[in-house]
Scaffold this motif. Structure first.
Motif, PDB file in Angstrom:
ATOM      1  N   LEU A 151       0.829  -1.200   0.000  1.00  0.00           N
ATOM      2  CA  LEU A 151       0.000   0.000   0.000  1.00  0.00           C
ATOM      3  C   LEU A 151       0.868   1.256   0.000  1.00  0.00           C
ATOM      4  O   LEU A 151       0.624   2.198  -0.776  1.00  0.00           O
ATOM      5  N   GLU A 152       1.881   1.280   0.856  1.00  0.00           N
ATOM      6  CA  GLU A 152       2.732   2.464   0.911  1.00  0.00           C
ATOM      7  C   GLU A 152       3.501   2.656  -0.396  1.00  0.00           C
ATOM      8  O   GLU A 152       3.720   3.798  -0.835  1.00  0.00           O
ATOM      9  N   HIS A 153       3.883   1.570  -1.032  1.00  0.00           N
ATOM     10  CA  HIS A 153       4.569   1.665  -2.330  1.00  0.00           C
ATOM     11  C   HIS A 153       3.679   2.375  -3.347  1.00  0.00           C
ATOM     12  O   HIS A 153       4.140   3.269  -4.068  1.00  0.00           O
ATOM     13  N   TRP A 154       2.405   1.999  -3.411  1.00  0.00           N
ATOM     14  CA  TRP A 154       1.488   2.646  -4.347  1.00  0.00           C
ATOM     15  C   TRP A 154       1.299   4.120  -4.002  1.00  0.00           C
ATOM     16  O   TRP A 154       1.330   4.980  -4.885  1.00  0.00           O
ATOM     17  N   LEU A 155       1.107   4.391  -2.723  1.00  0.00           N
ATOM     18  CA  LEU A 155       0.848   5.773  -2.297  1.00  0.00           C
ATOM     19  C   LEU A 155       2.053   6.668  -2.580  1.00  0.00           C
ATOM     20  O   LEU A 155       1.903   7.800  -3.063  1.00  0.00           O
ATOM     21  N   LYS A 156       3.232   6.163  -2.288  1.00  0.00           N
ATOM     22  CA  LYS A 156       4.435   6.954  -2.532  1.00  0.00           C
ATOM     23  C   LYS A 156       4.643   7.183  -4.024  1.00  0.00           C
ATOM     24  O   LYS A 156       4.942   8.299  -4.462  1.00  0.00           O
ATOM     25  N   ALA A 157       4.443   6.143  -4.818  1.00  0.00           N
ATOM     26  CA  ALA A 157       4.635   6.270  -6.262  1.00  0.00           C
ATOM     27  C   ALA A 157       3.661   7.273  -6.865  1.00  0.00           C
ATOM     28  O   ALA A 157       3.990   7.959  -7.842  1.00  0.00           O
ATOM     29  N   ALA A 158       2.463   7.365  -6.280  1.00  0.00           N
ATOM     30  CA  ALA A 158       1.444   8.272  -6.808  1.00  0.00           C
ATOM     31  C   ALA A 158       1.653   9.712  -6.365  1.00  0.00           C
ATOM     32  O   ALA A 158       0.929  10.611  -6.829  1.00  0.00           O
ATOM     33  N   GLY A 159       2.607   9.968  -5.489  1.00  0.00           N
ATOM     34  CA  GLY A 159       2.938  11.346  -5.112  1.00  0.00           C
ATOM     35  C   GLY A 159       1.800  12.119  -4.475  1.00  0.00           C
ATOM     36  O   GLY A 159       1.715  13.336  -4.616  1.00  0.00           O
ATOM     37  N   GLY A 160       0.913  11.434  -3.759  1.00  0.00           N
ATOM     38  CA  GLY A 160      -0.200  12.122  -3.108  1.00  0.00           C
ATOM     39  C   GLY A 160      -1.462  12.167  -3.944  1.00  0.00           C
ATOM     40  O   GLY A 160      -2.474  12.709  -3.502  1.00  0.00           O
ATOM     41  N   TYR A 161      -1.438  11.606  -5.149  1.00  0.00           N
ATOM     42  CA  TYR A 161      -2.617  11.682  -6.024  1.00  0.00           C
ATOM     43  C   TYR A 161      -3.608  10.539  -5.815  1.00  0.00           C
ATOM     44  O   TYR A 161      -4.716  10.604  -6.331  1.00  0.00           O
ATOM     45  N   ILE A 162      -3.216   9.482  -5.110  1.00  0.00           N
ATOM     46  CA  ILE A 162      -4.227   8.499  -4.704  1.00  0.00           C
ATOM     47  C   ILE A 162      -5.009   9.117  -3.555  1.00  0.00           C
ATOM     48  O   ILE A 162      -4.478   9.358  -2.473  1.00  0.00           O
ATOM     49  N   LYS A 163      -6.261   9.388  -3.797  1.00  0.00           N
ATOM     50  CA  LYS A 163      -7.079  10.124  -2.838  1.00  0.00           C
ATOM     51  C   LYS A 163      -7.971   9.220  -1.991  1.00  0.00           C
ATOM     52  O   LYS A 163      -8.254   9.535  -0.840  1.00  0.00           O
ATOM     53  N   THR A 164      -8.454   8.131  -2.584  1.00  0.00           N
ATOM     54  CA  THR A 164      -9.316   7.213  -1.847  1.00  0.00           C
ATOM     55  C   THR A 164      -8.988   5.788  -2.255  1.00  0.00           C
ATOM     56  O   THR A 164      -8.536   5.534  -3.380  1.00  0.00           O
ATOM     57  N   ILE A 165      -9.231   4.849  -1.330  1.00  0.00           N
ATOM     58  CA  ILE A 165      -9.066   3.431  -1.638  1.00  0.00           C
ATOM     59  C   ILE A 165     -10.180   2.666  -0.947  1.00  0.00           C
ATOM     60  O   ILE A 165     -10.401   2.817   0.254  1.00  0.00           O
ATOM     61  N   THR A 166     -10.916   1.879  -1.729  1.00  0.00           N
ATOM     62  CA  THR A 166     -12.006   1.083  -1.185  1.00  0.00           C
ATOM     63  C   THR A 166     -11.439  -0.120  -0.438  1.00  0.00           C
ATOM     64  O   THR A 166     -10.659  -0.902  -0.993  1.00  0.00           O
ATOM     65  N   ILE A 167     -11.850  -0.257   0.822  1.00  0.00           N
ATOM     66  CA  ILE A 167     -11.412  -1.341   1.696  1.00  0.00           C
ATOM     67  C   ILE A 167     -12.647  -1.906   2.397  1.00  0.00           C
ATOM     68  O   ILE A 167     -13.522  -1.149   2.821  1.00  0.00           O
ATOM     69  N   ALA A 168     -12.728  -3.208   2.538  1.00  0.00           N
ATOM     70  CA  ALA A 168     -13.788  -3.813   3.341  1.00  0.00           C
ATOM     71  C   ALA A 168     -13.405  -3.690   4.815  1.00  0.00           C
ATOM     72  O   ALA A 168     -12.268  -4.008   5.183  1.00  0.00           O
ATOM     73  N   PRO A 169     -14.311  -3.239   5.675  1.00  0.00           N
ATOM     74  CA  PRO A 169     -13.968  -3.077   7.095  1.00  0.00           C
ATOM     75  C   PRO A 169     -13.448  -4.352   7.739  1.00  0.00           C
ATOM     76  O   PRO A 169     -12.624  -4.298   8.658  1.00  0.00           O
ATOM     77  N   GLU A 170     -13.936  -5.508   7.265  1.00  0.00           N
ATOM     78  CA  GLU A 170     -13.538  -6.779   7.876  1.00  0.00           C
ATOM     79  C   GLU A 170     -12.284  -7.370   7.244  1.00  0.00           C
ATOM     80  O   GLU A 170     -11.798  -8.430   7.677  1.00  0.00           O
ATOM     81  N   ALA A 171     -11.736  -6.732   6.209  1.00  0.00           N
ATOM     82  CA  ALA A 171     -10.542  -7.261   5.548  1.00  0.00           C
ATOM     83  C   ALA A 171      -9.390  -7.368   6.539  1.00  0.00           C
ATOM     84  O   ALA A 171      -9.211  -6.506   7.405  1.00  0.00           O
ATOM     85  N   GLU A 172      -8.610  -8.422   6.408  1.00  0.00           N
ATOM     86  CA  GLU A 172      -7.461  -8.601   7.294  1.00  0.00           C
ATOM     87  C   GLU A 172      -6.506  -7.414   7.150  1.00  0.00           C
ATOM     88  O   GLU A 172      -6.068  -7.092   6.055  1.00  0.00           O
ATOM     89  N   GLY A 173      -6.213  -6.753   8.256  1.00  0.00           N
ATOM     90  CA  GLY A 173      -5.305  -5.612   8.245  1.00  0.00           C
ATOM     91  C   GLY A 173      -5.948  -4.297   7.876  1.00  0.00           C
ATOM     92  O   GLY A 173      -5.239  -3.292   7.704  1.00  0.00           O
ATOM     93  N   ALA A 174      -7.291  -4.248   7.761  1.00  0.00           N
ATOM     94  CA  ALA A 174      -7.962  -3.023   7.308  1.00  0.00           C
ATOM     95  C   ALA A 174      -7.636  -1.832   8.200  1.00  0.00           C
ATOM     96  O   ALA A 174      -7.312  -0.748   7.709  1.00  0.00           O
ATOM     97  N   LEU A 175      -7.717  -2.009   9.506  1.00  0.00           N
ATOM     98  CA  LEU A 175      -7.477  -0.869  10.408  1.00  0.00           C
ATOM     99  C   LEU A 175      -6.003  -0.497  10.463  1.00  0.00           C
ATOM    100  O   LEU A 175      -5.664   0.663  10.724  1.00  0.00           O
ATOM    101  N   ASP A 176      -5.124  -1.463  10.193  1.00  0.00           N
ATOM    102  CA  ASP A 176      -3.686  -1.153  10.152  1.00  0.00           C
ATOM    103  C   ASP A 176      -3.337  -0.233   8.987  1.00  0.00           C
ATOM    104  O   ASP A 176      -2.292   0.418   8.997  1.00  0.00           O
ATOM    105  N   ALA A 177      -4.216  -0.187   7.973  1.00  0.00           N
ATOM    106  CA  ALA A 177      -3.953   0.672   6.815  1.00  0.00           C
ATOM    107  C   ALA A 177      -4.186   2.144   7.120  1.00  0.00           C
ATOM    108  O   ALA A 177      -3.671   3.020   6.405  1.00  0.00           O
ATOM    109  N   LEU A 178      -4.953   2.451   8.167  1.00  0.00           N
ATOM    110  CA  LEU A 178      -5.391   3.829   8.389  1.00  0.00           C
ATOM    111  C   LEU A 178      -4.247   4.813   8.593  1.00  0.00           C
ATOM    112  O   LEU A 178      -4.231   5.871   7.944  1.00  0.00           O
ATOM    113  N   PRO A 179      -3.262   4.554   9.472  1.00  0.00           N
ATOM    114  CA  PRO A 179      -2.181   5.536   9.619  1.00  0.00           C
ATOM    115  C   PRO A 179      -1.337   5.699   8.373  1.00  0.00           C
ATOM    116  O   PRO A 179      -0.807   6.784   8.115  1.00  0.00           O
ATOM    117  N   VAL A 180      -1.229   4.639   7.572  1.00  0.00           N
ATOM    118  CA  VAL A 180      -0.480   4.748   6.322  1.00  0.00           C
ATOM    119  C   VAL A 180      -1.230   5.655   5.349  1.00  0.00           C
ATOM    120  O   VAL A 180      -0.648   6.542   4.708  1.00  0.00           O
TER     121      VAL A 180
END
Length: 429
Positions: A151-180
Motif C-alpha cells: 500500500l505504501e509503495h502505491w501511495l508513494k509512487a502516486a505522489g499524493g494523487y491516490i485520494k481514496t481506496i475502497t477497503i472492506a472493514p472486515e478485511a485482514e489488516g484493514a485498520l492497520d492501513a489507516l495511519p499509512v
C-alpha cells in the motif's frame, strides 16, 4: 460573454442572477437589474440565457467512458477520451477509479501525467482489499489482505494523487492501513463488504481516531511524515489531501451496492454508514442512475442526509467505458461486461458491473422527478463531492464564483441538461 440565469454556488446557494466571463475568467456577478438590462440590449450574441448556472460537476468514482476503462485501456489517448467524454457533459473534476488488480502500478503510472496536468483530480483504488463474497465486478483471484508495504509503495509512487481506496472493514489488516493512508493524504472508502454492522462501526470510529491523531480530522492538512511505523520516512507529498474543517476523513463506496442487505434483525453495515453520514463523520456515495438503486430510496437518503453545512450523500457514476456510448460489450478489470437497457452486467453472471451514466444524466434524472430541491441535487453532485474528496483547490473545481478566477461552470437548460460547459476558462461544449 454573459450567462444569464440564477447562479448557484457549489453549496446550492444563489450568488447572482448572471455571470460575465471574459478571456476565460469570471469578471462580474450580475444582479437581477443588471441581468434584465443586458437582456433588453440588442447585442444578444454576447449573452446566453440559461435556466440556471452552477459550477462544474465533481465525480469521485469513475472507471472510464467513451469506450475506454482506466483499468484496461490506459494509453494516453484512451485516458484523454474517457476524461473528455465526461467533461463535455459537465463533469469538470473527477477521480479515475481502478479495480482490484494484481499490480495496479502500470495504470497508476499512466494516470499520473493527467493528475499532474490537472485533467484528473486524483486516483481512486477500488480494491484489492475487499470481500470476495461481495466483490461484484472485481476479479476474486486478485483480492487479498491488506499489505502495508504494498500500500505504501502505491501511495508513494502516486505522489499524493491516490485520494481514496475502497477497503472492506472486515478485511485482514484493514485498520492497520489507516495511519499509512493518513500519512499520504488518502482516505479509506469503506465498501465491497460482507462484514457486520459492528465491524463497520469499528472501522468508522477507528478512522476518526486515526485522522484526528494525524491532525487531519480537524481540517489541518498533513502531507508527508506520518504516525505509522511504515510511514515515518514518508517524503513530503505536495499533492496530499487538502482536508478542511468539516471534511470527513472517510467515504463509503456506492452505498447498498456490494454490501450485506439490510434486514430488520441485522441492519448490517448500511445502517452504520448512514448514521455516520448523518453526523458528518463519513459521506455516502450513491449511484443515482435508476439501475443500481431504487430512486425513491435515493431521494429518501438525500432528504435524510442532506445538510448545507456538512457532507452527507453524494452521487457518483461508477462509470465504465460504456459511459457516453451505447449498448454492447466492454471490459472492466479484464472481465467482460454487457450493457443492456442502460445497465451493465457481468457476462454470464447476475451482477451489475459499474454504470453507463454521466453525472449530468443523474442530475437530470433526479431533478426531473421533482421530489427533492434543486439545491440538494447541486450539493450531491458538486458541494458534497468537494468535501468528500477534499478537492477544494483541484483544477476544474469551483466552490463559489469570484471575479478574477478561471471559470468552471455549466449553463443548464429548462430540461436540466447542460447547454454550455466551461472548464478552467475553456469552453468544452
Amino acid at each position: 460573454m454573459y450567462y444569464l440565469g440564477k447562479v448557484f454556488n457549489a453549496n446550492g446557494e444563489i450568488q447572482a442572477q448572471g455571470i460575465q466571463v471574459e478571456e476565460g475568467k469570471v469578471t462580474r456577478l450580475l444582479s437581477k437589474r443588471d441581468a434584465d438590462q443586458i437582456r433588453r440590449q440588442e447585442a444578444s450574441e454576447d449573452a446566453e440565457t440559461a435556466a440556471f448556472i452552477t459550477p462544474g460537476l465533481v465525480d469521485l468514482h469513475c472507471h472510464g467512458g467513451g469506450g475506454y476503462a482506466f483499468p484496461d485501456n490506459y494509453a494516453p489517448e484512451q485516458i484523454e477520451t474517457a476524461i473528455l467524454t465526461h467533461r463535455k457533459r459537465g463533469t469538470t473534476a473527477m477521480f479515475a477509479s481502478l479495480v482490484s488488480l494484481a499490480d495496479p502500478m502500470p495504470q497508476i503510472e499512466a494516470l499520473l501525467p493527467f493528475c499532474e496536468s490537472g485533467d484528473l483530480a486524483g486516483i481512486h483504488l477500488e480494491g484489492p482489499y475487499v470481500s470476495k463474497a461481495k466483490c461484484g465486478a472485481q476479479n476474486p483471484d486478485v483480492i487479498r489482505a491488506v499489505d502495508r508495504g504494498e500500500l505504501e509503495h502505491w501511495l508513494k509512487a502516486a505522489g499524493g494523487y491516490i485520494k481514496t481506496i475502497t477497503i472492506a472493514p472486515e478485511a485482514e489488516g484493514a485498520l492497520d492501513a489507516l495511519p499509512v493512508l493518513a500519512a499520504y493524504g488518502a482516505k479509506p472508502s469503506w465498501g465491497h463488504t460482507s462484514g457486520t454492522g459492528a465491524q463497520a462501526a469499528a472501522a468508522l470510529e477507528a478512522t476518526v481516531r486515526a485522522y484526528d491523531a494525524h491532525g487531519q480530522a480537524s481540517g489541518e492538512a498533513a502531507p508527508g511524515h506520518g504516525t505509522a511505523e511504515t510511514a515515518q520516512d514518508a517524503p513530503d507529498m505536495p499533492h496530499c489531501s487538502d482536508m478542511r474543517a468539516g471534511d470527513p476523513a472517510q467515504t463509503v463506496t456506492h452505498l447498498f451496492n456490494g454490501m450485506i442487505a439490510v434486514t430488520h434483525r441485522a441492519p448490517g453495515p448500511v445502517r452504520e454508514f448512514v448514521q455516520a453520514a448523518r453526523v458528518g463523520t463519513t459521506v455516502c456515495e450513491m449511484i443515482a442512475d435508476g439501475q443500481h438503486l431504487n430512486l425513491d430510496l435515493v431521494e429518501d437518503l438525500v432528504e435524510y442526509l442532506d445538510d448545507p453545512h456538512r457532507a452527507g450523500a453524494l452521487f457518483v457514476t461508477d462509470a465504465i467505458g460504456a459511459a457516453g456510448m451505447g449498448e454492447g460489450r466492454y471490459t472492466l478489470g479484464g472481465l467482460e461486461v454487457e450493457v443492456k437497457d442502460g445497465a451493465c452486467w457481468l457476462v454470464h453472471k447476475d451482477s451489475l458491473a459499474g454504470g453507463a451514466s454521466l453525472l449530468a444524466d443523474q442530475f437530470h434524472l433526479i431533478a426531473s422527478r421533482g421530489r427533492i430541491p434543486l439545491e440538494a441535487i447541486i450539493r450531491a453532485t458538486i458541494g458534497t463531492p468537494i468535501r468528500g474528496g477534499s478537492v477544494w483547490d483541484a483544477p476544474g473545481v469551483t466552490t463559489e464564483f469570484k471575479p478574477g478566477q478561471r471559470a468552471n461552470l455549466i449553463a443548464w437548460n429548462e430540461e436540466y441538461a447542460p447547454q454550455t460547459v466551461i472548464r478552467e476558462g475553456t469552453k468544452v461544449q
